[in-house]
Design a protein around this motif. Sequence first.
Motif, PDB file in Angstrom:
ATOM      1  N   UNK A   1      92.347 -53.379  23.154  1.00  0.00           N
ATOM      2  CA  UNK A   1      93.503 -54.275  22.745  1.00  0.00           C
ATOM      3  C   UNK A   1      94.537 -54.631  22.683  1.00  0.00           C
ATOM      4  N   UNK A   2      95.589 -53.696  22.284  1.00  0.00           N
ATOM      5  CA  UNK A   2      96.727 -52.654  22.458  1.00  0.00           C
ATOM      6  C   UNK A   2      97.129 -52.654  23.790  1.00  0.00           C
ATOM      7  N   UNK A   3      96.494 -52.457  24.808  1.00  0.00           N
ATOM      8  CA  UNK A   3      96.964 -52.186  26.263  1.00  0.00           C
ATOM      9  C   UNK A   3      96.603 -53.678  26.438  1.00  0.00           C
ATOM     10  N   UNK A   4      95.670 -54.402  26.689  1.00  0.00           N
ATOM     11  CA  UNK A   4      96.026 -55.835  26.594  1.00  0.00           C
ATOM     12  C   UNK A   4      97.622 -56.775  25.933  1.00  0.00           C
ATOM     13  N   UNK A   5      97.919 -56.623  24.957  1.00  0.00           N
ATOM     14  CA  UNK A   5      98.463 -57.141  25.045  1.00  0.00           C
ATOM     15  C   UNK A   5      99.499 -56.583  24.884  1.00  0.00           C
ATOM     16  N   UNK A   6      99.987 -55.634  25.713  1.00  0.00           N
ATOM     17  CA  UNK A   6     101.182 -55.332  26.586  1.00  0.00           C
ATOM     18  C   UNK A   6     101.167 -56.141  27.490  1.00  0.00           C
ATOM     19  N   UNK A   7     100.130 -56.002  28.220  1.00  0.00           N
ATOM     20  CA  UNK A   7      99.915 -56.854  29.598  1.00  0.00           C
ATOM     21  C   UNK A   7     100.282 -58.164  29.619  1.00  0.00           C
ATOM     22  N   UNK A   8      99.561 -58.960  28.661  1.00  0.00           N
ATOM     23  CA  UNK A   8      99.617 -60.209  27.927  1.00  0.00           C
ATOM     24  C   UNK A   8     101.162 -60.289  27.444  1.00  0.00           C
ATOM     25  N   UNK A   9     101.847 -59.787  27.092  1.00  0.00           N
ATOM     26  CA  UNK A   9     103.302 -60.450  26.526  1.00  0.00           C
ATOM     27  C   UNK A   9     104.622 -59.408  27.407  1.00  0.00           C
ATOM     28  N   UNK A  10     103.583 -59.228  28.486  1.00  0.00           N
ATOM     29  CA  UNK A  10     104.970 -59.037  30.136  1.00  0.00           C
ATOM     30  C   UNK A  10     105.716 -60.225  30.297  1.00  0.00           C
ATOM     31  N   UNK A  11     106.995 -60.217  30.103  1.00  0.00           N
ATOM     32  CA  UNK A  11     107.849 -60.762  30.270  1.00  0.00           C
ATOM     33  C   UNK A  11     107.035 -62.238  31.454  1.00  0.00           C
ATOM     34  N   UNK A  12     107.682 -63.737  31.512  1.00  0.00           N
ATOM     35  CA  UNK A  12     106.601 -64.012  33.049  1.00  0.00           C
ATOM     36  C   UNK A  12     107.964 -64.111  34.105  1.00  0.00           C
ATOM     37  N   UNK A  13     109.208 -64.354  33.809  1.00  0.00           N
ATOM     38  CA  UNK A  13     109.921 -64.505  34.278  1.00  0.00           C
ATOM     39  C   UNK A  13     110.176 -63.082  35.130  1.00  0.00           C
ATOM     40  N   UNK A  14     109.499 -62.032  35.278  1.00  0.00           N
ATOM     41  CA  UNK A  14     109.026 -61.218  36.099  1.00  0.00           C
ATOM     42  C   UNK A  14     108.192 -61.109  36.957  1.00  0.00           C
ATOM     43  N   UNK A  15     106.987 -61.685  36.603  1.00  0.00           N
ATOM     44  CA  UNK A  15     105.839 -62.194  37.091  1.00  0.00           C
ATOM     45  C   UNK A  15     105.397 -61.599  37.938  1.00  0.00           C
ATOM     46  N   UNK A  16     104.900 -61.014  38.616  1.00  0.00           N
ATOM     47  CA  UNK A  16     104.567 -60.017  40.024  1.00  0.00           C
ATOM     48  C   UNK A  16     105.385 -58.659  40.821  1.00  0.00           C
ATOM     49  N   UNK A  17     106.394 -58.741  39.716  1.00  0.00           N
ATOM     50  CA  UNK A  17     107.563 -57.907  40.235  1.00  0.00           C
ATOM     51  C   UNK A  17     106.679 -56.624  39.897  1.00  0.00           C
ATOM     52  N   UNK A  18     107.811 -55.418  40.365  1.00  0.00           N
ATOM     53  CA  UNK A  18     108.009 -54.437  39.986  1.00  0.00           C
ATOM     54  C   UNK A  18     108.509 -54.558  38.357  1.00  0.00           C
ATOM     55  N   UNK A  19     109.313 -54.993  38.501  1.00  0.00           N
ATOM     56  CA  UNK A  19     110.722 -54.590  36.803  1.00  0.00           C
ATOM     57  C   UNK A  19     109.582 -54.974  36.342  1.00  0.00           C
ATOM     58  N   UNK A  20     108.744 -55.861  35.592  1.00  0.00           N
ATOM     59  CA  UNK A  20     108.174 -57.315  34.736  1.00  0.00           C
ATOM     60  C   UNK A  20     106.762 -56.521  34.285  1.00  0.00           C
ATOM     61  N   UNK A  21     105.844 -55.106  35.512  1.00  0.00           N
ATOM     62  CA  UNK A  21     105.454 -54.545  34.819  1.00  0.00           C
ATOM     63  C   UNK A  21     105.409 -53.358  33.797  1.00  0.00           C
TER      64      UNK A  21
ATOM     65  N   UNK B   1     109.204 -55.597  29.580  1.00  0.00           N
ATOM     66  CA  UNK B   1     108.606 -54.682  30.941  1.00  0.00           C
ATOM     67  C   UNK B   1     109.828 -53.239  31.358  1.00  0.00           C
ATOM     68  N   UNK B   2     109.411 -53.057  32.256  1.00  0.00           N
ATOM     69  CA  UNK B   2     110.345 -52.354  33.199  1.00  0.00           C
ATOM     70  C   UNK B   2     112.263 -52.246  32.706  1.00  0.00           C
TER      71      UNK B   2
END
Lengths: 497, 497
Positions: free
Chosen positions: B263-283, B466-467
């Motif tokens: 769940x810790x891993x998951x919340x990090x992923x769920x909390x990544x910024x939408x503005x950079x979805x699909x981009x390396x900086x958003x990972x 994110x990154x």
Amino acid sequence: MSHYDKLTSHYQTLSHFNHAQAMLGWDAAANMPSGGSEARSNAMAELSVHIHRLSTQPQLEEWFGNAEQESLSTEQKASLREMKRQWQQATMVPEDLVQAQSIAGSKCEHAWRTQRQENDWTGFEKNWKEVVALSREEAKIRGAALGLTPYDAMLDKYEPGTTTASLNTLFTDVKTWLPELIENVLEKQKSESIILPSGTFSTATQKALGLEVMKLLQFDFDRGRLDQSVHPFCGGVPTDVRITTRYDEQDFVQALMGIVHETGHARYEQGLPKAFAGLPVGEARSMGIHESQSLFFEMQIGRSKPFISHLSRLSADAFNAHNDPVFAEDNLYKIYTQVEKGFIRVDADELTYPAHVILRYEIERDLINGVIEHTDVPALWDEKMKAALGISTKDNYKNGCMQDIHWTDGAFGYFPSYTLGAMYAAQYKATLIQNVDFGCDFDMAIQSGDLSPIFQWLSDNIWTQASLHTTDELVKRATGETLNAVHFRKHLEGRYL
Amino acid sequence: MSHYDKLTSHYQTLSHFNHAQAMLGWDAAANMPSGGSEARSNAMAELSVHIHRLSTQPQLEEWFGNAEQESLSTEQKASLREMKRQWQQATMVPEDLVQAQSIAGSKCEHAWRTQRQENDWTGFEKNWKEVVALSREEAKIRGAALGLTPYDAMLDKYEPGTTTASLNTLFTDVKTWLPELIENVLEKQKSESIILPSGTFSTATQKALGLEVMKLLQFDFDRGRLDQSVHPFCGGVPTDVRITTRYDEQDFVQALMGIVHETGHARYEQGLPKAFAGLPVGEARSMGIHESQSLFFEMQIGRSKPFISHLSRLSADAFNAHNDPVFAEDNLYKIYTQVEKGFIRVDADELTYPAHVILRYEIERDLINGVIEHTDVPALWDEKMKAALGISTKDNYKNGCMQDIHWTDGAFGYFPSYTLGAMYAAQYKATLIQNVDFGCDFDMAIQSGDLSPIFQWLSDNIWTQASLHTTDELVKRATGETLNAVHFRKHLEGRYL
């Protein structure tokens, strides 16, 4: 490398992307939470673009030309024919038309979801007009490329080789006897009493029961699964077939027979020949032949008395209800063969179902060929519904021409497959019970619980034949004749009269 | 369109294929029947080839060159930096080496599955020799491209910016206090009595309990799911995160804490910024930062006394065992903080785990840098295991250097992430409890059942970042300093002494 081999390798590559697309589609229906939908749609749209690009790659034309000059075995010729067919289908319609259809179809379908509930024909008609116009354009382009009438070209997408001429013959025949048969059966069933299921049938128990029935039907669990979705379907790939159903905790009969139906689709996919895996010639022959498998399982096996005897035993075991009269063989048989006139195709029984299909066929045929206009549809629907089942849909659009999803996004030419499938299934059964080499009584095989001889026949004659032959050849090789509605009539009269 | 925009669009396209790959991988682990494996492998290999092709498209070099001349915001500069980083990673190693590694790695891993059980070092060594040689070649090529030593170049794959120099400092420090701390804790725990769970804990109930705990941890169920797999993991995509666990019906404690971890891993992923979805900086920033989230959830939240009080209540409710002493707060806390010296890293407790990681780090560092040979590994393992935990692995290869899967296919440079993650997590906690603006006591927030203030801090400082920054910057912005092992030591001493 020969051009035939180049093509083979190209279509195998394509199949890997189709695998991804199939699994993403299944997952979207069976697993995906709502928040995942946007990213999933984007991923699937990207895959579609890539698949379309591969399917229409410019060098394919030259490869097909060269491959046709190469020395090929009969099977290779069939494989080449089917690759070429898929290529023609993919390249026939200009991309801007495909895109315009996709936009108009999505818009129409999206609005339809609320318009249907609100019985809003006027609103629906505004969007649908564009869908119909674009489908007519598609049909004309396909027709010109194939030398077919517009509607025949649409039929060719789903049922290669099937024509308006052959459907007119088949369906005109059905219309001569079906209305009277329905009346006679209703009269006969009037005096029968049925005890309907009520109370709670837990999803978990229904699923366990479904899995038992799938075992009886020899579904290969090493190469497939059963899951849940809002609209039941059969998806996945031949080595990993994913079927779904939906459960109603107030009633188990629909979900259970739904599983039998989807298992028919699944066993066809599981039974496709490994030698042609990933190639068009190794795919299911057509929508109608696919439906002939699901309906063979549902109607010929599933609603037979000996199979319902198994269902009676297995469901009484599952729900621990051995003394409940609902589960008695006779009662279950009555439930599964009860005939009722109704507005809704998807709720229709085996006997009235063809009436719903023929009505749609006649309307879409004339609509695509430009004989009628989209604004004529509601009145025609009402007229034909009164003729077929004696019920009126005047001003009742939501239970009339707005009830199905198919036309909202331009899937014209698909409806006939349902009844073709039911007819093919009846014809297989007729062949099976007449076949002296079959060495086994159909009902006895079901009764024994070992249905292998039946499945062996389907495997030899349908599943392993994939798309090696045209539909007519396939059916002729399997049954000695092309499609003949007499078997369907005899089946219905035998069961219902 | 600017070259920056072209790159952005290109990486978004790439993300759609990565979406497909992620979901196929999750499905293979969570759903797929055995028969589906060959077609799935082929489909995933095809997708990999396509993803690699897109990642290394020749025109990207020119686009990067031009984009660097364009006028960009700070965030766009970060986005460009991360796209370029992924491009460099993808193009750095020649394709034939990647392929040779894939073949050698698969061969070694496949044989290892039986060789490990048979303690067959001689057999394993023959395959592994090639894997090590190819990884050394990869490390040299990466090192030359990045201006790093070979092992630092391997670290850069998983932990950009982390160097042997910094790890040596951190781990040397840990080695000065960890062995004595372990001895002291073992001495202290000797007299404690623990009641271990026994009996049957059904999978269904364990899953229901897991879902309750995920709710407490504010997992977003609109954007994710919990399923089962042989090896627990966190997969999927940020808008649809799929976590898995495995259940042991004899014991619920591992699966339950496993769910907290994932769940810790998951919340990090769920909390990544939408503005950079699909981009390396958003990972996610790195493997170590990802592990810092799962270990923050597992070690800082999950094994805290107030959280174990929740687990005590929820699990006693779930198993309907309110009077069972197993579920008492004190007993559960003892179970979850029990220290034991053992051979196996994946079974190790919080306190001995770093010893396992440091041992692997020292060996793989010297192996990749050519300081030692692969044949030296068993003896070094035995020597270091004796020094760290006082236990010998002489001739016990299966519980020694053959126990992990990582090295079989050449994943050198990954192991340090585990302990870096634990250290980062301890440092966040230290920051949280010192922060006067935080406005809430850490333990009190957990106790109240509303952990929002803690998650808000993680969201503000880690998830939404994110990154955008390098790892060092990220950690400094969050905690005021770069990684400092003192917090980890204080945490362990505070909990275990």
